[in-house]
Scaffold this motif. Structure first.
Motif, PDB file in Angstrom:
ATOM      1  N   VAL A  32       5.082   9.598   5.962  1.00 11.57           N
ATOM      2  CA  VAL A  32       5.013  10.288   4.697  1.00 11.57           C
ATOM      3  C   VAL A  32       4.987  11.781   5.019  1.00 11.57           C
ATOM      4  O   VAL A  32       4.201  12.381   5.826  1.00 11.57           O
ATOM      5  N   PRO A  33       5.836  12.615   4.103  1.00  8.43           N
ATOM      6  CA  PRO A  33       5.634  13.939   4.353  1.00  8.43           C
ATOM      7  C   PRO A  33       4.261  14.653   3.932  1.00  8.43           C
ATOM      8  O   PRO A  33       3.781  14.070   2.834  1.00  8.43           O
ATOM      9  N   GLY A  34       3.702  15.566   4.879  1.00  7.51           N
ATOM     10  CA  GLY A  34       2.373  15.874   4.586  1.00  7.51           C
ATOM     11  C   GLY A  34       1.437  15.108   5.320  1.00  7.51           C
ATOM     12  O   GLY A  34      -0.026  15.402   5.233  1.00  7.51           O
ATOM     13  N   ASN A  35       1.625  13.872   5.753  1.00  6.33           N
ATOM     14  CA  ASN A  35       0.693  13.107   6.405  1.00  6.33           C
ATOM     15  C   ASN A  35       1.311  12.236   7.228  1.00  6.33           C
ATOM     16  O   ASN A  35       1.720  11.047   6.948  1.00  6.33           O
ATOM     17  N   ARG A  36       1.604  12.677   8.596  1.00  6.44           N
ATOM     18  CA  ARG A  36       2.259  11.604   9.369  1.00  6.44           C
ATOM     19  C   ARG A  36       1.572  10.500   9.788  1.00  6.44           C
ATOM     20  O   ARG A  36       2.294   9.452  10.548  1.00  6.44           O
ATOM     21  N   ARG A  37       0.437  10.223   9.588  1.00  9.73           N
ATOM     22  CA  ARG A  37      -0.195   9.231  10.157  1.00  9.73           C
ATOM     23  C   ARG A  37       0.052   7.907   8.842  1.00  9.73           C
ATOM     24  O   ARG A  37      -0.281   6.798   9.237  1.00  9.73           O
ATOM     25  N   ARG A  38       0.652   8.294   7.834  1.00  9.01           N
ATOM     26  CA  ARG A  38       0.854   7.247   6.872  1.00  9.01           C
ATOM     27  C   ARG A  38       2.489   7.154   6.913  1.00  9.01           C
ATOM     28  O   ARG A  38       3.053   7.761   7.459  1.00  9.01           O
ATOM     29  N   SER A  39       2.665   6.111   6.431  1.00  6.26           N
ATOM     30  CA  SER A  39       4.218   5.451   6.493  1.00  6.26           C
ATOM     31  C   SER A  39       4.750   4.827   5.179  1.00  6.26           C
ATOM     32  O   SER A  39       4.001   4.149   4.371  1.00  6.26           O
ATOM     33  N   ILE A  40       5.775   5.193   4.737  1.00  8.77           N
ATOM     34  CA  ILE A  40       6.473   4.656   3.460  1.00  8.77           C
ATOM     35  C   ILE A  40       7.301   2.938   4.224  1.00  8.77           C
ATOM     36  O   ILE A  40       7.804   3.042   5.019  1.00  8.77           O
ATOM     37  N   ASP A  41       6.954   2.103   3.594  1.00  8.43           N
ATOM     38  CA  ASP A  41       7.619   0.765   3.819  1.00  8.43           C
ATOM     39  C   ASP A  41       9.081   0.845   3.834  1.00  8.43           C
ATOM     40  O   ASP A  41       9.646   0.457   4.851  1.00  8.43           O
ATOM     41  N   ILE A  42       9.891   1.268   2.819  1.00  5.01           N
ATOM     42  CA  ILE A  42      11.172   1.171   2.474  1.00  5.01           C
ATOM     43  C   ILE A  42      11.363   2.670   2.053  1.00  5.01           C
ATOM     44  O   ILE A  42      10.872   2.914   0.999  1.00  5.01           O
ATOM     45  N   VAL A  49      13.495   8.422  -2.349  1.00  3.73           N
ATOM     46  CA  VAL A  49      12.760   7.386  -3.229  1.00  3.73           C
ATOM     47  C   VAL A  49      11.743   6.511  -2.112  1.00  3.73           C
ATOM     48  O   VAL A  49      12.232   6.216  -1.124  1.00  3.73           O
ATOM     49  N   ALA A  50      10.737   6.371  -2.318  1.00  3.80           N
ATOM     50  CA  ALA A  50       9.658   5.703  -1.373  1.00  3.80           C
ATOM     51  C   ALA A  50       9.285   4.294  -2.134  1.00  3.80           C
ATOM     52  O   ALA A  50       8.744   4.243  -3.120  1.00  3.80           O
ATOM     53  N   VAL A  51       9.543   3.312  -1.466  1.00  6.87           N
ATOM     54  CA  VAL A  51       9.092   2.035  -1.831  1.00  6.87           C
ATOM     55  C   VAL A  51       8.147   1.484  -1.091  1.00  6.87           C
ATOM     56  O   VAL A  51       8.248   1.357   0.353  1.00  6.87           O
ATOM     57  N   PHE A  52       7.239   0.897  -1.833  1.00  5.71           N
ATOM     58  CA  PHE A  52       5.769   0.175  -0.845  1.00  5.71           C
ATOM     59  C   PHE A  52       5.876  -1.163  -1.510  1.00  5.71           C
ATOM     60  O   PHE A  52       5.939  -1.234  -2.791  1.00  5.71           O
ATOM     61  N   VAL A  53       5.627  -2.220  -0.777  1.00 10.39           N
ATOM     62  CA  VAL A  53       5.371  -3.622  -1.244  1.00 10.39           C
ATOM     63  C   VAL A  53       3.905  -3.676  -0.947  1.00 10.39           C
ATOM     64  O   VAL A  53       3.581  -3.893   0.481  1.00 10.39           O
ATOM     65  N   ASP A  54       3.149  -3.976  -1.818  1.00  6.98           N
ATOM     66  CA  ASP A  54       1.583  -4.022  -1.593  1.00  6.98           C
ATOM     67  C   ASP A  54       1.193  -5.426  -1.734  1.00  6.98           C
ATOM     68  O   ASP A  54       1.684  -6.094  -2.597  1.00  6.98           O
ATOM     69  N   GLY A  55       0.291  -5.601  -0.732  1.00  4.42           N
ATOM     70  CA  GLY A  55      -0.102  -7.027  -0.688  1.00  4.42           C
ATOM     71  C   GLY A  55      -1.475  -7.137  -1.856  1.00  4.42           C
ATOM     72  O   GLY A  55      -2.064  -6.092  -1.943  1.00  4.42           O
ATOM     73  N   CYS A  56      -1.455  -8.235  -2.407  1.00  2.00           N
ATOM     74  CA  CYS A  56      -2.428  -8.382  -3.385  1.00  2.00           C
ATOM     75  C   CYS A  56      -3.755  -8.157  -2.933  1.00  2.00           C
ATOM     76  O   CYS A  56      -4.875  -7.582  -3.845  1.00  2.00           O
ATOM     77  N   PHE A  57      -4.272  -8.630  -1.877  1.00  4.26           N
ATOM     78  CA  PHE A  57      -5.386  -8.339  -1.458  1.00  4.26           C
ATOM     79  C   PHE A  57      -5.825  -7.284  -0.885  1.00  4.26           C
ATOM     80  O   PHE A  57      -6.978  -6.662  -1.599  1.00  4.26           O
ATOM     81  N   TRP A  58      -5.277  -6.660   0.050  1.00  8.13           N
ATOM     82  CA  TRP A  58      -5.289  -5.437   0.396  1.00  8.13           C
ATOM     83  C   TRP A  58      -5.257  -3.977  -0.566  1.00  8.13           C
ATOM     84  O   TRP A  58      -6.104  -2.923  -0.361  1.00  8.13           O
ATOM     85  N   HIS A  59      -4.627  -4.345  -1.810  1.00  8.18           N
ATOM     86  CA  HIS A  59      -4.097  -3.218  -2.436  1.00  8.18           C
ATOM     87  C   HIS A  59      -4.849  -3.378  -3.941  1.00  8.18           C
ATOM     88  O   HIS A  59      -4.916  -2.729  -4.742  1.00  8.18           O
ATOM     89  N   GLY A  60      -5.633  -4.604  -4.250  1.00  7.14           N
ATOM     90  CA  GLY A  60      -6.419  -4.730  -5.249  1.00  7.14           C
ATOM     91  C   GLY A  60      -5.487  -5.105  -6.479  1.00  7.14           C
ATOM     92  O   GLY A  60      -5.539  -4.697  -7.561  1.00  7.14           O
TER      93      GLY A  60
END
Length: 127
Positions: A32-42, A49-60
């Motif tokens: 992720v630009p501005g925070n290299r510790r985080r990442s974009i799924d796709i 374009v950044a795509v995140f596939v969020d898990g139902c439990f972990w992301h509410g």
């Protein structure tokens, strides 16, 4: 939690296969630009374009998200922190000029593919 898959989950792989079959090329686990510790799924870096596939439990997920009863205070704080981090990541990406797409793990691959295609079309990218 250390055994929970952080990448290459079944819903993520299914979406990547569908995108690849549709002719799209992308990066996986892109920083992720501005925070290299985080990442974009796709990530589609050229189209931003950044795509995140969020898990139902972990992301509410409002439909399928659950709250554990054991150690409930700790879990509530943990899951709220996850959602706050998601919002901060979205903010960082938007400030860097990226379009953010979030899909839930329970969504059908065809509908997730359609959402990603629409985002790529509005950014001017195509297969």
């Amino acid at each position: 939690m250390s055994v929970a898959a952080r990448r290459d989950t079944a819903p993520e792989v299914a979406l990547r296969r569908a995108l690849h079959a549709a002719g799209y090329r992308f990066r996986v686990v892109h920083p992720v630009p501005g925070n290299r510790r985080r990442s974009i799924d796709i990530a589609f870096p050229r189209a931003r374009v950044a795509v995140f596939v969020d898990g139902c439990f972990w992301h509410g997920c409002p439909e399928h998200g659950t709250q554990p009863r054991a150690n409930s205070d700790w879990w509530r704080a943990k899951l709220e922190a996850n959602r706050a981090r998601d919002e901060d990541t979205d903010r960082l990406l938007r400030e860097a000029g990226w379009q953010v797409v979030r899909v839930w793990e329970h969504e059908a691959v065809a509908s997730a593919l359609a959402v990603v295609r629409e985002a790529l079309a509005t950014s001017g990218a195509g297969p």
